[in-house]
Scaffold this active site. Sequence first.
Site, PDB file in Angstrom:
ATOM      1  CG  ASN A  85      -0.206  -0.047   2.541  1.00 36.76           C
ATOM      2  OD1 ASN A  85       1.029  -0.437   2.658  1.00 36.76           O
ATOM      3  ND2 ASN A  85      -0.994   0.012   3.431  1.00 36.76           N
ATOM      4  CB  CYS A  86       3.662   2.108  -2.146  1.00 38.02           C
ATOM      5  SG  CYS A  86       5.027   2.991  -2.408  1.00 38.02           S
ATOM      6  N   GLY A  87       2.763   4.680  -0.813  1.00 37.97           N
ATOM      7  CA  GLY A  87       2.586   6.162  -1.047  1.00 37.97           C
ATOM      8  C   GLY A  87       3.245   6.589  -2.268  1.00 37.97           C
ATOM      9  N   GLY A  88       3.870   6.005  -3.059  1.00 34.57           N
ATOM     10  CA  GLY A  88       4.680   6.521  -4.431  1.00 34.57           C
ATOM     11  C   GLY A  88       5.932   6.305  -4.677  1.00 34.57           C
ATOM     12  CG  ASP A 119       0.139   0.546  -4.828  1.00 31.97           C
ATOM     13  OD1 ASP A 119      -0.500   0.371  -3.590  1.00 31.97           O
ATOM     14  OD2 ASP A 119       0.853   1.427  -5.145  1.00 31.97           O
TER      15      ASP A 119
END
Lengths: 122, 331
Positions: free
Chosen positions: B77-80, B96
């Site tokens: 669950n990546c913030g980028g 993701d």
Amino acid sequence: MTYYRTTVTSVGPEAGDMLAGGVLILYAEPLPDALADVSVVHRPDHRAADLAIGVGDVVSVGGHELTVTAVGDIAAKNLDELGHVVLYVDQPDQKLLPGAVHAAGGLPDPQVGQVIEFRTPH
Amino acid sequence: MTTREVAYRTVTIRPGANGWGRGLELTPTPERNKVISVTGGGIHAVAQRIADLSGAEAVDGFRTRVPDEQVLAAVINCGGTARIGVYPRKRIPTVDVFPGEPGGPLAQFITEDIFVSAVGPDEVELLDGPADEATPPAQPATPAPAQAQAQEEPDTAPRGLLVRFGGAIGHIINTFLAAGRQSINLTLNTILPFMAYVSLLLGVVIYTGIATAIGNLLAPLSSNPLGLVAISAVVALPFLSPILGPGAAVAQIVGVLMGTQIATGALPVQYALPTLFAIDGQVGCDFVPVGLGLGEARAETVEIGVPAVLFSRLITSPLAVIIAWFASFGL
């Protein structure tokens, strides 16, 4: 007020490359090796109940102070759950990603044993 | 057909609303059967869903250390920035749950064949369709024993010739496809940039005439053995050899000069061999970084390897001339 204080326990072999590109990736222990390679890994000693990061806050990396200029939507949640913050240092043109915190003040040089603090301006 | 024979099943994962990528197909194998949930807060529903449907095992990536070669997929669950690139870089299929897209310092690794985003549990389905879906959920209740049996059984259970044939064909096609993909990647990422770089270098060398000037400067030295050693040392100087390599101006000027001298009898034919080594000390020096790149050397290796080769040329190049000179005595 300091709302998050942590001590660097390791600096990943590729964290320096990331930093050279203006990106400092913080992760709290424990974490998978793949992430540790690119991250500055730390162990928090103090955290306030409310970890909302705000514009104008100060991030101190071993005494080197950065001023927060923008905060992504899930940055505070990442810090709370994973001790994870991605600091984009001095890159105002970079698009603000959800997990990113933009800061100004020159590239820090994180070393094992150094203290990283997040604090409100007053 | 019992469910155990097909304990590992292929799942498809498509991008959700506002998601990126064209989707992934994942099939666990006995070696590669872990879905790591790199999301924090335990195992994410998407990781659990992939594991349940495919017969793989979901683990919390932050708590459990899983060797890369056992990882079927990473759910993030990546913030980028970090997770979105770290796993694609290791060629681990990455799912993701947020609508992420390539960005950040690792953007180049985030490609459609390895990454899909905005995935919720509903985006994960069995390849065969939901008709068979009723059977597998019985397994996760007792994952460990079921897994153990599942790994044993496929080896002993009789499988149809057609199935095996199909599997073999699929394997061959996949291998060829992967080879094609790698070739294109190599061409795009290494060979074409190298050609562009050599073209630029060649343009500069020809436009400024620097190599021709050096060649003309060195040509008079070529009439005696010590001069040849000097030429070989000069062309192998680490800061000159990469510019003298492309275009081979020095080799042309001195080579033609020596050739005509030898042809007219002005110089003995024994000079031919040492001259060959003297004028070619720079050969390949422009190619060293690319050669290392083709060998998939790491950045640190290139950093150290390039000067190492260039400086070693400075030693080996004059030595080669001297050896060639001795070798030419019998001619």
